[in-house]
Design an enzyme around this catalytic site. Structure first.
Site, PDB file in Angstrom:
ATOM      1  N   GLU A  34      -1.388  -5.360   8.512  1.00  0.00           N
ATOM      2  CA  GLU A  34      -0.796  -4.827   9.588  1.00  0.00           C
ATOM      3  C   GLU A  34      -1.494  -5.090  10.903  1.00  0.00           C
ATOM      4  OE1 GLU A  34      -0.170  -0.540   8.827  1.00  0.00           O
ATOM      5  OE2 GLU A  34       1.040  -1.126   6.720  1.00  0.00           O
ATOM      6  N   LYS A  89      -1.293  -9.494   2.702  1.00  0.00           N
ATOM      7  CA  LYS A  89      -0.550  -8.801   3.825  1.00  0.00           C
ATOM      8  C   LYS A  89      -1.563  -7.963   4.560  1.00  0.00           C
ATOM      9  CE  LYS A  89       2.799  -5.631   3.723  1.00  0.00           C
ATOM     10  NZ  LYS A  89       2.395  -4.560   4.617  1.00  0.00           N
ATOM     11  N   ASP A 128      -1.515  -6.147  -0.810  1.00  0.00           N
ATOM     12  CA  ASP A 128      -1.344  -5.765   0.452  1.00  0.00           C
ATOM     13  C   ASP A 128      -2.877  -5.021   0.790  1.00  0.00           C
ATOM     14  OD1 ASP A 128      -0.267  -4.853   3.003  1.00  0.00           O
ATOM     15  OD2 ASP A 128       0.955  -3.273   2.043  1.00  0.00           O
ATOM     16  N   GLU A 181       8.961  -4.412  10.478  1.00  0.00           N
ATOM     17  CA  GLU A 181       9.327  -3.114  10.032  1.00  0.00           C
ATOM     18  C   GLU A 181       9.963  -2.190  11.027  1.00  0.00           C
ATOM     19  OE1 GLU A 181       7.007  -1.148   7.268  1.00  0.00           O
ATOM     20  OE2 GLU A 181       8.027   0.691   7.123  1.00  0.00           O
ATOM     21  N   ASP A 238       1.011  -1.072   0.158  1.00  0.00           N
ATOM     22  CA  ASP A 238      -0.034  -0.100   0.085  1.00  0.00           C
ATOM     23  C   ASP A 238       0.801   1.297  -0.144  1.00  0.00           C
ATOM     24  OD1 ASP A 238       0.810  -0.149   2.746  1.00  0.00           O
ATOM     25  OD2 ASP A 238      -1.228   0.084   3.514  1.00  0.00           O
ATOM     26  N   SER A 239       2.010   1.025   0.017  1.00  0.00           N
ATOM     27  CA  SER A 239       3.221   2.311  -0.181  1.00  0.00           C
ATOM     28  C   SER A 239       2.906   2.695  -1.593  1.00  0.00           C
ATOM     29  CB  SER A 239       4.581   1.753  -0.357  1.00  0.00           C
ATOM     30  OG  SER A 239       4.677   0.581  -0.933  1.00  0.00           O
TER      31      SER A 239
HETATM   32  O1  KIV Z   1       3.316  -1.221   1.621  1.00  0.00           O
HETATM   33  C1  KIV Z   1       4.509  -1.712   1.399  1.00  0.00           C
HETATM   34  O2  KIV Z   1       5.557  -1.239   0.340  1.00  0.00           O
HETATM   35  C2  KIV Z   1       5.135  -2.584   2.569  1.00  0.00           C
HETATM   36  C3  KIV Z   1       6.559  -2.817   2.654  1.00  0.00           C
HETATM   37  C4  KIV Z   1       7.500  -1.765   2.845  1.00  0.00           C
HETATM   38  C5  KIV Z   1       6.664  -3.957   3.626  1.00  0.00           C
HETATM   39  O3  KIV Z   1       4.233  -2.709   3.523  1.00  0.00           O
END
Ligand code: KIV
Length: 283
Positions: free
Chosen positions: A118, A116, A86, A185, A47-48
């Site tokens: 969090e 994924k 994510d 992280e 989600d970056s």
């Molecule tokens: O969103 C993302 O890119 C991440 C990674 C940096 C682990 O969660």
């Protein structure tokens, strides 16, 4: 011929034999193809994306539909790497039922093999329900960017004894809930090392030292595409930001000075056929 696609049992096996796991992020087809060709094991559509590709200040605004759209693009490129989607902010926090439904969309509609999310104890019911539905889940502990406002900024986590103990307990809870791996992280290296030694599932570190079972970075960061932003834990393996700018400046110069395009970049008609057609019409 690429190697066989990476599988979840393989990740557990690699932890056992201490073969490090490589992971990077991708949001688009060409980047994903380069990662796959380079032999990256796990590709995360993180989600970056919100900050790196869409220009938001935090990861919070990216929507589930946007994440699915980019996951599909990345999935079209991967032949070997395991694709992980994510789950964006508020796609899994509100209820277990929503979490399962939204996780399912990554597999059904976007070709992801896993998702994924969090958080620790507070999302362990979601992790358990999603894995029970047959969807592999990767956890994410330490600095969890979706909680940036609660954490008071992007800060290293687990530095004091109580925080470290909580993160370690969360790691065990996520493993028990069925997570197949954990991203750690921005936590101290010794804490990451202890968690890695205690868990059966692999840990993938980002700013968590060298003892994790694998490493992940944001691809644009490690390729030096944003020279103004280089966090401590990022090593620029290339200087693409400056290279891109140089190439773009040359393009501007050459178009203005008419050195581009040259004859070799230009199509011509067969024996001036356009001219002869025009002459025939007027004659
Ligand atoms: O969103 C993302 O890119 C991440 C990674 C940096 C682990 O969660």
């Amino acid at each position: 011929m690429p190697d066989n696609p990476v599988t979840l049992p393989q990740l557990l096996e690699w932890k056992k034999i201490q073969r490090k796991i490589t992971a990077l992020t991708a949001y688009d087809f060409l980047t994903a193809r380069a990662l796959d060709n380079a032999g990256i094991d796990l590709v995360l559509v993180g989600d970056s994306l919100a900050m790196v590709a869409l220009g938001h200040d935090t990861t919070l605004p990216v929507t589930l539909d946007e994440m699915l759209h980019h996951t599909r693009a990345v999935g079209r490129a991967l032949k070997r790497a395991l694709l992980i989607g994510d789950m964006p902010f508020m796609s899994y926090q509100a209820s277990v039922e929503q979490a399962v439904t939204h996780a399912g969309r990554f597999l059904k509609e976007a070709g992801a093999k896993a998702v994924k999310l969090e958080g620790g104890a507070q999302v362990s019911a979601q992790v358990q329900a999603i894995t029970t539905a047959g969807i592999p889940v990767m956890g994410h502990l330490g600095l969890t960017p979706q909680s940036v406002h609660q954490l008071g900024g992007y800060k290293v986590q687990g530095k004091n004894y109580l925080d470290a103990r909580r993160i370690k307990a969360d790691a065990h809870k996520l493993q028990k809930a069925g997570a197949f791996a954990l991203v750690l992280e921005a936590i101290p290296a010794d804490l990451a090392e202890e968690i890695t030694a205690e868990l059966d599932i692999p840990t993938i570190g980002i700013g968590a030292g060298a003892k994790c079972d694998g490493q992940i970075l944001v691809t644009q960061d490690m390729l030096g595409m944003n020279p103004d932003f280089v966090p401590k834990f990022v090593k620029p393996f290339a200087d693409l930001g400056h290279q891109m700018e140089q190439g773009l400046r040359r393009y501007v110069e050459e178009v203005r000075s008419e050195t581009f395009p040259e004859t070799r970049h230009t199509y011509s008609t067969e024996s001036n056929s356009l001219k002869s057609v025009a002459q025939k019409k007027t004659g």
